[in-house]
Design a protein around this motif. Structure first.
Motif, PDB file in Angstrom:
ATOM      1  N   UNK A 134       0.859  -1.191   0.000  1.00 36.12           N
ATOM      2  CA  UNK A 134       0.000   0.000   0.000  1.00 36.12           C
ATOM      3  C   UNK A 134       0.888   1.232   0.000  1.00 36.12           C
ATOM      4  N   UNK A 135       0.483   2.259  -0.718  1.00 34.16           N
ATOM      5  CA  UNK A 135       1.246   3.508  -0.685  1.00 34.16           C
ATOM      6  C   UNK A 135       0.277   4.681  -0.799  1.00 34.16           C
ATOM      7  N   UNK A 136       0.597   5.769  -0.125  1.00 29.90           N
ATOM      8  CA  UNK A 136      -0.195   6.991  -0.215  1.00 29.90           C
ATOM      9  C   UNK A 136      -0.240   7.464  -1.670  1.00 29.90           C
TER      10      UNK A 136
ATOM     11  N   UNK B 234      -4.363   6.442 -10.014  1.00 27.93           N
ATOM     12  CA  UNK B 234      -4.435   6.232  -8.557  1.00 27.93           C
ATOM     13  C   UNK B 234      -5.866   6.353  -8.041  1.00 27.93           C
ATOM     14  N   UNK B 235      -6.633   7.271  -8.630  1.00 29.74           N
ATOM     15  CA  UNK B 235      -8.019   7.483  -8.203  1.00 29.74           C
ATOM     16  C   UNK B 235      -9.003   6.548  -8.899  1.00 29.74           C
TER      17      UNK B 235
ATOM     18  N   UNK C 263      -3.835  -2.774  -9.706  1.00 28.91           N
ATOM     19  CA  UNK C 263      -3.961  -1.814  -8.608  1.00 28.91           C
ATOM     20  C   UNK C 263      -5.382  -1.764  -8.067  1.00 28.91           C
ATOM     21  N   UNK C 264      -5.463  -1.452  -6.794  1.00 23.81           N
ATOM     22  CA  UNK C 264      -6.746  -1.248  -6.144  1.00 23.81           C
ATOM     23  C   UNK C 264      -6.691   0.106  -5.448  1.00 23.81           C
ATOM     24  N   UNK C 265      -7.622   0.995  -5.790  1.00 23.52           N
ATOM     25  CA  UNK C 265      -7.669   2.327  -5.187  1.00 23.52           C
ATOM     26  C   UNK C 265      -8.484   2.283  -3.909  1.00 23.52           C
ATOM     27  N   UNK C 266      -7.891   2.760  -2.813  1.00 25.08           N
ATOM     28  CA  UNK C 266      -8.564   2.756  -1.512  1.00 25.08           C
ATOM     29  C   UNK C 266      -8.897   4.196  -1.126  1.00 25.08           C
ATOM     30  N   UNK C 267     -10.099   4.616  -1.469  1.00 22.75           N
ATOM     31  CA  UNK C 267     -10.494   6.004  -1.267  1.00 22.75           C
ATOM     32  C   UNK C 267     -10.577   6.363   0.207  1.00 22.75           C
TER      33      UNK C 267
ATOM     34  N   UNK D 198      -8.744   5.617   2.734  1.00 20.46           N
ATOM     35  CA  UNK D 198      -7.483   6.031   3.366  1.00 20.46           C
ATOM     36  C   UNK D 198      -6.499   6.643   2.365  1.00 20.46           C
ATOM     37  N   UNK D 199      -7.007   6.988   1.152  1.00 22.10           N
ATOM     38  CA  UNK D 199      -6.212   7.693   0.144  1.00 22.10           C
ATOM     39  C   UNK D 199      -4.929   6.951  -0.205  1.00 22.10           C
ATOM     40  N   UNK D 200      -5.056   5.628  -0.311  1.00 23.60           N
ATOM     41  CA  UNK D 200      -3.918   4.797  -0.672  1.00 23.60           C
ATOM     42  C   UNK D 200      -4.213   4.013  -1.944  1.00 23.60           C
TER      43      UNK D 200
END
Length: 199
Positions: free
Chosen positions: A23-25, A69-70, A86-90, A92-94
């Motif tokens: 996971x990354x910001x 990313x979004x 990739x999976x965007x995690x809204x 936690x903005x990761x």
């Protein structure tokens, strides 16, 4: 500057895979891509991604990488490709890596530039963030006043990535000497003119 969507997805994925837990910001990955593109332009005369950049309050932003990313503003086929990796995690903005990045997209010098960007993240001064680090570079600083006066974003020229290094020498992480940077600027502009002529 040529742009490759799939390569940009793989660049985001490269940094996500480097991060603990994959996971990354989103904010950090955008700054890392800027640092990698800037490094490769200055040392080798082309960017890693060729993305389109905007100066914003929190530093330079590669626009398509942000959409990746979004997971938004993408064509259905592009979104399908993004979701393979990739999976965007809204919440936690990761952004989370779902699969190993595809090494075939990258040259050895691309990897060098991305590793140099990652090293910046690992060696930040205590209390400093990647956005704050990117604020030291002249290609962003030239728009600082406009942004403070209320412009949400200002388009950046890739030519500005060749501007002289920041006054604070500790912030220049690319080892290219000034003469090489100038030669690579000429090479880049010649290729840009050629692409426009034949485009």
């Amino acid at each position: 500057m040529s742009f490759d969507f799939k390569k940009t997805v793989q660049t985001v994925n490269f940094f996500a895979r480097k991060s603990h837990g994959r996971d990354i910001s989103k904010l950090d990955v955008l700054k890392l891509i800027f640092l990698a593109d800037r490094y490769h332009l200055r040392k080798y005369g082309r960017a890693v991604t060729g993305d389109d950049y905007w100066a914003m309050e929190l530093g330079p932003v590669p626009s398509v990488a942000k959409n990746i990313c979004d997971a938004c503003s993408l064509e259905p086929s592009e979104l399908e490709y993004v979701k393979r990796y990739l999976d965007s995690k809204e919440q936690n903005k990761k952004v989370h890596s779902r699969a190993q990045y595809d090494r075939a997209f990258f040259s050895d010098s691309d990897i060098e530039a991305m590793e140099a960007a990652w090293k910046v993240k690992m060696n930040l001064k205590k209390g400093e963030s990647l956005p704050a680090f990117t604020h030291h570079f002249p290609e962003w600083k030239r728009f600082e006043t406009k942004i403070k006066l209320g412009d949400a974003r200002v388009h950046m020229s890739p030519e500005d990535f060749f501007l002289p290094s920041p006054k604070e020498k500790e912030y220049e992480y690319c080892p290219a000497p000034r003469k090489l940077v100038e030669l690579n600027k000429e090479f880049f502009l010649d290729n840009l003119a050629w692409d426009r002529y034949w485009g």
